[in-house]
Design a protein around this motif. Structure first.
Motif, PDB file in Angstrom:
ATOM      1  N   PHE A   1      29.371  38.153  53.389  1.00 35.86           N
ATOM      2  CA  PHE A   1      29.817  39.305  52.563  1.00 35.86           C
ATOM      3  C   PHE A   1      29.505  40.714  53.317  1.00 35.86           C
ATOM      4  O   PHE A   1      28.631  40.901  54.153  1.00 35.86           O
ATOM      5  CB  PHE A   1      29.173  39.283  51.097  1.00 35.86           C
ATOM      6  CG  PHE A   1      27.409  39.241  51.097  1.00 35.86           C
ATOM      7  CD1 PHE A   1      27.052  40.660  51.428  1.00 35.86           C
ATOM      8  CD2 PHE A   1      26.762  38.349  50.977  1.00 35.86           C
ATOM      9  CE1 PHE A   1      25.309  40.581  51.567  1.00 35.86           C
ATOM     10  CE2 PHE A   1      25.383  38.497  50.922  1.00 35.86           C
ATOM     11  CZ  PHE A   1      24.458  39.688  51.231  1.00 35.86           C
TER      12      PHE A   1
ATOM     13  N   VAL B   1      40.789  46.036  53.863  1.00 35.28           N
ATOM     14  CA  VAL B   1      40.307  44.629  53.187  1.00 35.28           C
ATOM     15  C   VAL B   1      40.463  43.613  54.171  1.00 35.28           C
ATOM     16  O   VAL B   1      41.456  43.619  54.896  1.00 35.28           O
ATOM     17  CB  VAL B   1      40.668  44.140  51.996  1.00 35.28           C
ATOM     18  CG1 VAL B   1      40.457  45.420  50.593  1.00 35.28           C
ATOM     19  CG2 VAL B   1      42.155  44.300  51.879  1.00 35.28           C
TER      20      VAL B   1
ATOM     21  N   THR C   1      38.828  39.477  48.214  1.00 41.81           N
ATOM     22  CA  THR C   1      37.771  40.444  47.838  1.00 41.81           C
ATOM     23  C   THR C   1      37.996  40.597  46.480  1.00 41.81           C
ATOM     24  O   THR C   1      38.945  40.258  45.682  1.00 41.81           O
ATOM     25  CB  THR C   1      38.727  41.905  48.356  1.00 41.81           C
ATOM     26  OG1 THR C   1      38.685  41.781  49.774  1.00 41.81           O
ATOM     27  CG2 THR C   1      37.698  43.011  48.053  1.00 41.81           C
TER      28      THR C   1
ATOM     29  N   ALA D   1      37.075  43.570  43.437  1.00 43.53           N
ATOM     30  CA  ALA D   1      36.777  44.938  43.098  1.00 43.53           C
ATOM     31  C   ALA D   1      36.186  44.909  41.779  1.00 43.53           C
ATOM     32  O   ALA D   1      37.010  44.694  40.958  1.00 43.53           O
ATOM     33  CB  ALA D   1      38.124  46.015  43.328  1.00 43.53           C
TER      34      ALA D   1
ATOM     35  N   HIS E   1      40.651  40.309  41.456  1.00 40.33           N
ATOM     36  CA  HIS E   1      40.536  39.428  42.671  1.00 40.33           C
ATOM     37  C   HIS E   1      41.583  39.980  43.520  1.00 40.33           C
ATOM     38  O   HIS E   1      42.919  40.158  43.022  1.00 40.33           O
ATOM     39  CB  HIS E   1      40.672  38.077  42.513  1.00 40.33           C
ATOM     40  CG  HIS E   1      40.733  37.153  43.827  1.00 40.33           C
ATOM     41  ND1 HIS E   1      41.864  36.613  44.258  1.00 40.33           N
ATOM     42  CD2 HIS E   1      39.785  36.566  44.255  1.00 40.33           C
ATOM     43  CE1 HIS E   1      41.513  35.994  45.051  1.00 40.33           C
ATOM     44  NE2 HIS E   1      40.306  35.987  45.367  1.00 40.33           N
TER      45      HIS E   1
ATOM     46  N   LEU F   1      33.455  47.059  46.099  1.00 36.47           N
ATOM     47  CA  LEU F   1      34.372  46.108  47.035  1.00 36.47           C
ATOM     48  C   LEU F   1      33.423  45.030  47.473  1.00 36.47           C
ATOM     49  O   LEU F   1      32.743  45.600  48.376  1.00 36.47           O
ATOM     50  CB  LEU F   1      35.123  46.710  47.824  1.00 36.47           C
ATOM     51  CG  LEU F   1      36.343  47.503  47.210  1.00 36.47           C
ATOM     52  CD1 LEU F   1      36.974  48.281  48.585  1.00 36.47           C
ATOM     53  CD2 LEU F   1      37.467  46.598  46.693  1.00 36.47           C
TER      54      LEU F   1
ATOM     55  N   GLN G   1      33.783  41.876  49.963  1.00 31.48           N
ATOM     56  CA  GLN G   1      34.670  41.044  50.705  1.00 31.48           C
ATOM     57  C   GLN G   1      33.788  40.170  51.680  1.00 31.48           C
ATOM     58  O   GLN G   1      32.524  40.539  51.955  1.00 31.48           O
ATOM     59  CB  GLN G   1      35.562  41.840  51.379  1.00 31.48           C
ATOM     60  CG  GLN G   1      35.202  42.878  52.150  1.00 31.48           C
ATOM     61  CD  GLN G   1      36.023  43.866  52.602  1.00 31.48           C
ATOM     62  OE1 GLN G   1      37.256  43.487  53.377  1.00 31.48           O
ATOM     63  NE2 GLN G   1      36.142  45.000  52.273  1.00 31.48           N
TER      64      GLN G   1
END
Length: 393
Positions: free
Chosen positions: A322, A340, A344, A346, A371, A388, A390
């Motif tokens: 991550f 991104v 991801t 948010a 998503h 965020l 990701q």
């Protein structure tokens, strides 16, 4: 493509009844609201607007599972002391318990999957308290000397700790001593010994002790919530950290941690493998805890955000599962563009923001999440704060 996701708060007993409702701008229900999960973890997957859970929606679209889980966490009292395995330890432990036929939902199951679980939490409240890692021994001995001086006789539990920790401050001897103390505290120390430590904490509070006043307050609360639990002695050995808003705390494999109070954004590898070390009514497997434990005494691993671009900060962690970024838009009409890399999530934590992809957008208020898939970048506008999550690089 942007897909709004939502979930219900989990009502664990340690949860705060007010922190998440205050973030979302709604009235508390009166029940504890400990966590909201944003992700596809089967333990509590998020929901999409069409009624499917996110894990089902991703599978239906032929997309892989997320490598991480994002949460809002709101603590009013101590979580259990815990540590997580490395990936290799998780793979071995999971295979072992599968061969043994232990149901994955059994109370004494330790390895529910074959993944590791490093995690970071970033404070959203003005103050977030946590116990994390084993404190350098010189500091612990200084703390014990304060507790030893609270009466005519040294309390039994304090005397035991002083004797067991009379070793060199660093290196193998220190690590062996700490492992031995943890085993003693969780396997052998009786309720009377634990009570003697609790009484010493009460007496130290009455003296007006200042250097360890915060530690004493946290430990007294733990003793009240978990009377007779040997985890009190484990907690006494740990660093107490008070994060200010925006500061983060990283817990890698093997490092003991127990969040105490406050609101935060938590991001972790997608796993549910937990070895507990006290302050809990749940199953504690001392040998397995010691197997995964990193007993190196050290200061707490606090992480401060690093500016990445205008309006974008990153929290650097040494894992590839991550990456956590914070996006801040302070002037209405401004737009912050963020790259991104893969799927991801948010999550809005302040104000009102709009997240826009190539073809669609989503308006978010605190507690709302989306998503993001098949995008190289998103643009964030409005005024507020967004986190965020990701995959790591």
């Amino acid at each position: 493509m942007l897909t709004p996701i939502s979930n219900d708060p989990r009502d664990y007993s340690w949860g705060s009844p007010t922190l998440i409702p205050a973030l979302e701008g709604r009235q508390p229900t009166g029940a504890p609201e400990a966590e909201i999960w944003y992700g596809d973890h089967p333990g509590c997957p998020s929901r999409t607007p069409d009624g499917r859970t996110l894990d089902v929606a991703l599978a239906d679209a032929g997309r892989p599972a997320l490598p991480f889980l994002l949460k809002l966490l709101a603590a009013a009292s101590s979580l259990s002391i815990q540590a997580h395995p490395t990936r290799a330890q998780a793979q071995e432990g999971f295979a072992r318990e599968e061969r043994a036929g232990i149901p994955r939902d059994a109370a004494d199951r330790l390895y529910r999957d074959d993944n590791h679980k490093p995690e970071i939490i970033v404070a959203l409240s003005d103050r977030f308290r946590a116990l994390v890692g084993l404190r350098p021994l010189a500091e612990t001995r200084r703390f014990l000397s304060v507790l030893a001086a609270t009466g005519d006789d040294v309390p039994a539990g304090v005397a035991q700790l002083q004797s067991r920790l009379a070793v060199d401050d660093d290196g193998p001897a220190a690590e062996r001593a700490l492992r031995d103390v943890l085993a003693w505290a969780l396997d052998e120390a009786d309720a009377a010994t634990v009570a003697s430590v609790a009484a010493a904490l009460d007496a130290a509070a009455d003296t007006g002790e200042t250097e360890f006043a915060d530690e004493i307050a946290v430990l007294r609360a733990a003793a009240s919530d978990f009377p007779g639990d040997g985890g009190l002695i484990v907690a006494l050995l740990m660093n107490l950290v008070t994060l200010r808003r925006g500061e983060g705390l990283f817990a890698p494999a093997g490092v003991l941690h127990a969040y105490q109070s406050g609101l935060g954004v938590e991001l972790m590898a997608a796993s549910d493998n937990v070895m507990r070390g006290g302050l809990t009514p749940k199953h504690v497997d001392v040998p397995e805890l010691l197997h995964v434990l990193d007993a190196t005494p050290a200061p707490a691993p606090v992480i401060r955000p690093r500016p990445l671009a205008d309006g974008v900060d990153v929290y650097d962690t040494p894992v590839d599962d991550f990456l956590l970024e914070r996006v801040t838009v302070t002037v209405a009409g401004d737009t912050v563009r963020v790259a991104v890399h893969g799927p991801t999530i948010a999550l809005c934590t302040v104000g009102e923001v709009v997240v826009a992809g190539a073809f669609d957008s989503a308006a978010l208020r605190p507690g709302a999440a989306v998503h993001i898939a098949d995008e190289d970048a998103v643009e964030v506008s409005g005024t507020g704060e967004l986190f965020l999550a990701q995959p790591g690089s």
